[in-house]
Each structure stands twice: as C-alpha cells, then as structure tokens.
Scaffold this active site. Structure first.
Site, PDB file in Angstrom:
ATOM      1  N   GLY A  34      -1.009   3.607  -0.009  1.00 19.77           N
ATOM      2  CA  GLY A  34      -0.391   4.917   0.166  1.00 19.77           C
ATOM      3  C   GLY A  34       0.276   5.422  -1.100  1.00 19.77           C
ATOM      4  N   ASP A  36       2.913   4.415  -2.577  1.00 13.99           N
ATOM      5  CA  ASP A  36       3.343   3.299  -3.433  1.00 13.99           C
ATOM      6  C   ASP A  36       2.235   2.942  -4.438  1.00 13.99           C
ATOM      7  OD1 ASP A  36       4.803   1.150  -4.391  1.00 13.99           O
ATOM      8  OD2 ASP A  36       4.726  -0.010  -2.541  1.00 13.99           O
TER       9      ASP A  36
HETATM   10  P1  ADP Z   1       5.048   4.337   4.561  1.00 16.57           P
HETATM   11  O1  ADP Z   1       4.602   2.902   4.460  1.00 16.57           O
HETATM   12  O2  ADP Z   1       6.532   4.521   4.247  1.00 16.57           O
HETATM   13  O3  ADP Z   1       4.641   4.975   5.854  1.00 16.57           O
HETATM   14  P2  ADP Z   1       2.809   5.615   3.108  1.00 16.57           P
HETATM   15  O4  ADP Z   1       2.590   5.646   1.640  1.00 16.57           O
HETATM   16  O5  ADP Z   1       1.820   4.890   3.952  1.00 16.57           O
HETATM   17  O6  ADP Z   1       4.327   5.061   3.324  1.00 16.57           O
HETATM   18  O7  ADP Z   1       2.896   7.112   3.643  1.00 16.57           O
HETATM   19  C1  ADP Z   1       3.996   7.954   3.434  1.00 16.57           C
HETATM   20  C2  ADP Z   1       3.493   9.364   3.182  1.00 16.57           C
HETATM   21  O8  ADP Z   1       3.073   9.474   1.822  1.00 16.57           O
HETATM   22  C3  ADP Z   1       2.302   9.799   4.035  1.00 16.57           C
HETATM   23  O9  ADP Z   1       2.542  11.127   4.512  1.00 16.57           O
HETATM   24  C4  ADP Z   1       1.148   9.772   3.024  1.00 16.57           C
HETATM   25  O10 ADP Z   1       0.145  10.732   3.380  1.00 16.57           O
HETATM   26  C5  ADP Z   1       1.885  10.212   1.790  1.00 16.57           C
HETATM   27  N1  ADP Z   1       1.240  10.014   0.483  1.00 16.57           N
HETATM   28  C6  ADP Z   1       0.230   9.175   0.115  1.00 16.57           C
HETATM   29  N2  ADP Z   1      -0.071   9.347  -1.187  1.00 16.57           N
HETATM   30  C7  ADP Z   1       0.759  10.319  -1.675  1.00 16.57           C
HETATM   31  C8  ADP Z   1       0.930  10.971  -2.936  1.00 16.57           C
HETATM   32  N3  ADP Z   1       0.200  10.643  -4.009  1.00 16.57           N
HETATM   33  N4  ADP Z   1       1.891  11.939  -3.027  1.00 16.57           N
HETATM   34  C9  ADP Z   1       2.654  12.272  -1.974  1.00 16.57           C
HETATM   35  N5  ADP Z   1       2.538  11.706  -0.760  1.00 16.57           N
HETATM   36  C10 ADP Z   1       1.591  10.743  -0.612  1.00 16.57           C
END
Ligand code: ADP
Length: 175
Positions: A34, A36
């Site tokens: 995601g 991260d």
């Molecule tokens: P968590 O484990 O806290 O749920 P995730 O990364 O899986 O974290 O998802 C959190 C949000 O970040 C989701 O809405 C996902 O679509 C979003 N996301 C993923 N990549 C990016 C990015 N490059 N910029 C902004 N948001 C993102």
C-alpha cells in the site's frame, strides 16, 4: 477558522510538495504494501535504514524520519489499528495516529502536512467512519495549534475521496 486549513484531494501522497507526508506504516516500520511500499520506493533505501534504527512503533504512536528522495523533507510514520469490528478501541487508536503525528509536526516546526487515509486499506477500517475521525481530530488539533498552515488529505481512489469530502462537509455543518 481552522477548517479552511484542511483540504482533500485525490492523488499520490509521494508526489506532494509539502513539508511532511505521513506514512500508514506497520509496527515493524520495515515497510509493507500500500502507501507504505509506495513511500519507501519513492524515498529510496536510506529511509528503510533510518526506520531500522528506530526499531518499531506502537499502534497509535508516530515517529519521524527524513524524506530522502521525496519532495517532502520529512516522513511521519504512524501505525493505524487493524479493524476488528470496532469494539477493540479502534476509534481511539485511529484518533491517536492523527494527534501524535500532528504533535511531531508542531515539534519540528512543520507548516504543511499530507495524510493518507490511515487504516482504510489493508487494515480494513470502514472509510466513512475513519474519514470522519480524521477530519474531526485534525480540526480539533488545529484549534490549539495555529502554527500549522495546511493539512491535506490525499486520497488514492475515488471512493476514499468521496468519503473524505463527505466527512468534511458533515463536520462543517456541525460546527
Ligand atoms: P493501512 O494498512 O493503514 O490500511 P494501506 O496502505 O493499505 O494502509 O491503505 C491506506 C490508504 O492508502 C488506502 O486508501 C490506499 O488506497 C491508500 N494508498 C495506497 N497508495 C497510496 C499512495 N501512493 N498515495 C496515497 N494513498 C495511497
């Protein structure tokens, strides 16, 4: 009015030209999928080296590192709660992510910060609830911390963007 300092956009957080971006990290701080994964890819390998030195982060807490190759100078890593039905303190832990991230913002004299939608991806937190907690918590923080100039919610997809816009409008009507 502090609400004018809050903005919602659809986009990629790694591309934001703000002082700090927030990472929805996990307890190990060793990177994941995601947002991260996207932040570590864009920042380059030195971000992981600095995270390894920190050693980890509790759910609801936040730590700060440099931004390396990102346009942002800083990355604030916070660990959202995994959604377990809502009866395991998830709402309080999610609010703590925003509060503890913003405490670091103030401490480091940061003026502009971008947040992703913490916990609503792999951690499954329902986005309608999560977005309202996000908006309400940052608005309350802004009231007592006028040094912050902008808090930007960067939503990766349309459903997330709609939820945050709706939450912001709902909050506006309540104040
Ligand atoms: P968590 O484990 O806290 O749920 P995730 O990364 O899986 O974290 O998802 C959190 C949000 O970040 C989701 O809405 C996902 O679509 C979003 N996301 C993923 N990549 C990016 C990015 N490059 N910029 C902004 N948001 C993102």
């Amino acid at each position: 009015m502090e609400i004018h300092k809050i903005s919602v956009i659809q986009g990629d957080i790694t591309k934001q030209h703000v002082d700090a971006i927030v990472n929805a990290a996990n307890n190990t701080l060793l990177g994941g999928g995601g947002v991260d994964g996207a932040i570590h890819r864009a920042a380059g390998p030195r971000l992981l080296e600095e995270c390894k030195l920190i050693g980890g982060c509790k759910t609801g807490d936040a730590v700060i590192t440099l931004g390396y190759r990102l346009p942002a100078n800083w990355v604030i890593h916070t660990v959202g709660p995994v959604w377990r039905g809502g009866t395991h303190g998830e709402a309080g832990l999610l609010a703590n992510c925003y509060k503890n991230s913003l405490r670091l913002v103030v401490k480091h004299n940061i003026h502009t910060v971008a947040f992703p939608s913490i916990s609503t991806g792999a951690y499954n937190y329902p986005v309608n609830d999560a977005s309202y907690i996000a908006v309400k918590t940052v608005a309350a923080f802004l009231k007592t911390n006028p040094s912050i100039q902008e808090i930007r919610f960067v939503c990766f997809n349309n459903a997330t963007y709609s939820a945050y816009m709706h939450a912001l409008n709902k909050y506006r009507q309540e104040i």
